[in-house]
Design an enzyme around this catalytic site. Structure first.
Site, mmCIF file in Angstrom:
data_model
loop_
_atom_site.group_PDB
_atom_site.id
_atom_site.type_symbol
_atom_site.label_atom_id
_atom_site.label_comp_id
_atom_site.label_asym_id
_atom_site.label_seq_id
_atom_site.Cartn_x
_atom_site.Cartn_y
_atom_site.Cartn_z
ATOM 1 N N ASN A 88 0.807 -1.229 0.000
ATOM 2 C CA ASN A 88 0.000 0.000 0.000
ATOM 3 C C ASN A 88 0.837 1.275 0.000
ATOM 4 O O ASN A 88 0.354 2.334 -0.405
ATOM 5 C CB ASN A 88 -0.929 -0.036 1.227
ATOM 6 C CG ASN A 88 -1.549 1.295 1.503
ATOM 7 O OD1 ASN A 88 -2.469 1.719 0.814
ATOM 8 N ND2 ASN A 88 -1.023 2.015 2.497
ATOM 9 N N TYR A 152 3.049 9.572 -11.532
ATOM 10 C CA TYR A 152 2.087 8.852 -10.689
ATOM 11 C C TYR A 152 1.246 7.866 -11.513
ATOM 12 O O TYR A 152 1.259 6.660 -11.227
ATOM 13 C CB TYR A 152 1.232 9.852 -9.905
ATOM 14 C CG TYR A 152 0.330 9.210 -8.889
ATOM 15 C CD1 TYR A 152 0.848 8.457 -7.838
ATOM 16 C CD2 TYR A 152 -1.056 9.334 -8.969
ATOM 17 C CE1 TYR A 152 0.018 7.851 -6.896
ATOM 18 C CE2 TYR A 152 -1.893 8.738 -8.039
ATOM 19 C CZ TYR A 152 -1.363 7.998 -7.015
ATOM 20 O OH TYR A 152 -2.193 7.394 -6.092
HETATM 21 P P1 NAD Z 1 -0.689 8.559 2.777
HETATM 22 O O1 NAD Z 1 0.248 9.572 2.263
HETATM 23 O O2 NAD Z 1 -1.670 8.935 3.835
HETATM 24 O O3 NAD Z 1 0.113 7.277 3.285
HETATM 25 C C1 NAD Z 1 1.158 6.740 2.534
HETATM 26 C C2 NAD Z 1 1.846 5.639 3.302
HETATM 27 O O4 NAD Z 1 2.958 5.209 2.500
HETATM 28 C C3 NAD Z 1 2.413 6.136 4.629
HETATM 29 O O5 NAD Z 1 2.234 5.117 5.613
HETATM 30 C C4 NAD Z 1 3.912 6.299 4.341
HETATM 31 O O6 NAD Z 1 4.742 6.043 5.446
HETATM 32 C C5 NAD Z 1 4.137 5.236 3.269
HETATM 33 N N1 NAD Z 1 5.300 5.587 2.435
HETATM 34 C C6 NAD Z 1 5.433 6.664 1.630
HETATM 35 N N2 NAD Z 1 6.665 6.678 1.073
HETATM 36 C C7 NAD Z 1 7.310 5.573 1.558
HETATM 37 C C8 NAD Z 1 8.597 5.023 1.360
HETATM 38 N N3 NAD Z 1 9.511 5.605 0.586
HETATM 39 N N4 NAD Z 1 8.919 3.885 2.020
HETATM 40 C C9 NAD Z 1 8.029 3.274 2.809
HETATM 41 N N5 NAD Z 1 6.782 3.735 3.044
HETATM 42 C C10 NAD Z 1 6.432 4.870 2.424
HETATM 43 O O7 NAD Z 1 -1.402 7.993 1.495
HETATM 44 P P2 NAD Z 1 -2.769 7.222 1.223
HETATM 45 O O8 NAD Z 1 -3.691 8.174 0.580
HETATM 46 O O9 NAD Z 1 -3.217 6.430 2.402
HETATM 47 O O10 NAD Z 1 -2.255 6.249 0.060
HETATM 48 C C11 NAD Z 1 -2.016 4.883 0.219
HETATM 49 C C12 NAD Z 1 -1.963 4.265 -1.160
HETATM 50 O O11 NAD Z 1 -3.192 4.521 -1.829
HETATM 51 C C13 NAD Z 1 -0.857 4.822 -2.076
HETATM 52 O O12 NAD Z 1 -0.284 3.759 -2.800
HETATM 53 C C14 NAD Z 1 -1.620 5.760 -3.000
HETATM 54 O O13 NAD Z 1 -0.978 5.906 -4.244
HETATM 55 C C15 NAD Z 1 -2.943 5.034 -3.117
HETATM 56 N N6 NAD Z 1 -4.043 5.905 -3.525
HETATM 57 C C16 NAD Z 1 -4.477 6.925 -2.748
HETATM 58 C C17 NAD Z 1 -5.523 7.718 -3.182
HETATM 59 C C18 NAD Z 1 -6.053 8.855 -2.381
HETATM 60 O O14 NAD Z 1 -6.892 9.601 -2.915
HETATM 61 N N7 NAD Z 1 -5.653 9.044 -1.143
HETATM 62 C C19 NAD Z 1 -6.128 7.467 -4.428
HETATM 63 C C20 NAD Z 1 -5.643 6.420 -5.201
HETATM 64 C C21 NAD Z 1 -4.605 5.630 -4.738
#
Ligand code: NAD
Length: 244
Positions: A88, A152
């Protein structure tokens, strides 16, 4: 729904990952969360403890296979197996190509694609013995692209490619591989976007709201559970039919 299962969830310190940690625990899995650094992992574990949720946490460098191998080996030593891996962790991008450096493009591929490959490669030798489930976090931009921040969507198209290909490769080993493609979800990743960007986006969502982390966690729970035992290679949209 996950009784007796051992699950690793990367990016488990906040947002979608943290919600998934809580939901998997509620469904009786043993959960190990990964975060990017010690401070955020410690803080998350302490907050979870206050809610009487006991999980373990690690912070291997996801771009360092040796570091991941060491961590996963320790986990297997303790829990004997890994049933579920939720990839994730992820970062986003929104700059136009003129303002995107080569390094920024590389970084997003490192975190969103190579790290997933590294995690899967490390976990498969253990999953081979018991069967398992690998879940990847894609995005709706993996279907439609987006008008800036090309790294992205490029990374999320790659996540779909990994998912569909490894589903075919690992199916005979009883390892299912699926992805969830969230739309706009209410996490730190989105709360940093200005209101003038978010509001028009909401107007394009037929369900009339942005998603909550639990909407995505529920999809992960379903795909991880035996309810999805004949589903592999799927990219499950969780986006309220958004078409941005
Ligand atoms: P967030 O920024 O709240 O959390 C991201 C998580 O990834 C955090 O726990 C962070 O520690 C971890 N992370 C980031 N860079 C890292 C690295 N280099 N090494 C290890 N861990 C790392 O984001 P979120 O919105 O909860 O997103 C989670 C996933 O969902 C991501 O893959 C994101 O692309 C995907 N996503 C999110 C959305 C949205 O609208 N929030 C939409 C589509 C997809």
């Amino acid at each position: 729904m996950l009784k007796g299962k051992v699950a690793i969830i990367t990016g488990g310190t906040r947002g979608i990952g943290l919600e998934t940690v809580k939901l998997f625990k509620k469904n009786n899995a043993e959960v190990i969360l990964f975060g990017s650094k010690k401070e955020t992992v410690d803080k998350t574990l302490a907050e979870l403890k206050k809610e009487k949720i006991e999980v373990e946490g690690y912070y291997p460098n996801l771009n360092n296979p040796t570091d991941i191998e060491k961590t996963v080996k320790n986990i297997v030593k303790k829990y004997k197996k890994i049933d579920i891996l939720v990839n994730n962790a992820g970062i986003s991008a929104n700059k136009k190509i003129d303002n995107t450096s080569y390094e920024e493009f590389e970084k997003i591929i490192d975190v969103n694609v190579k790290a997933i490959f590294n995690m899967i490669k490390c976990v498969v030798p253990y999953m081979k013995k018991t069967g398992g489930v690998i879940l990847n976090t894609s995005s709706m931009v993996s279907i439609y692209g987006q008008p800036s921040g090309v790294g992205y969507p490029a990374s999320k198209f790659a996540v779909n490619g990994l998912t569909k290909s490894l589903a075919r490769e690992l199916g005979p080993l009883n390892i299912r591989v699926n992805a969830v493609a969230p739309g706009i979800i209410n996490t730190d990743m989105v709360s940093t976007l200005p209101k003038q960007i978010i509001d028009p986006l909401i107007e394009t969502i037929p369900l009339g709201r942005i998603g909550q982390p639990i909407d995505v966690a529920n999809a992960f729970l379903f795909l991880a559970s035996s309810l999805a035992s004949y589903i592999t290679g799927a990219i499950l949209s969780v986006d309220g039919a958004a078409r941005s």
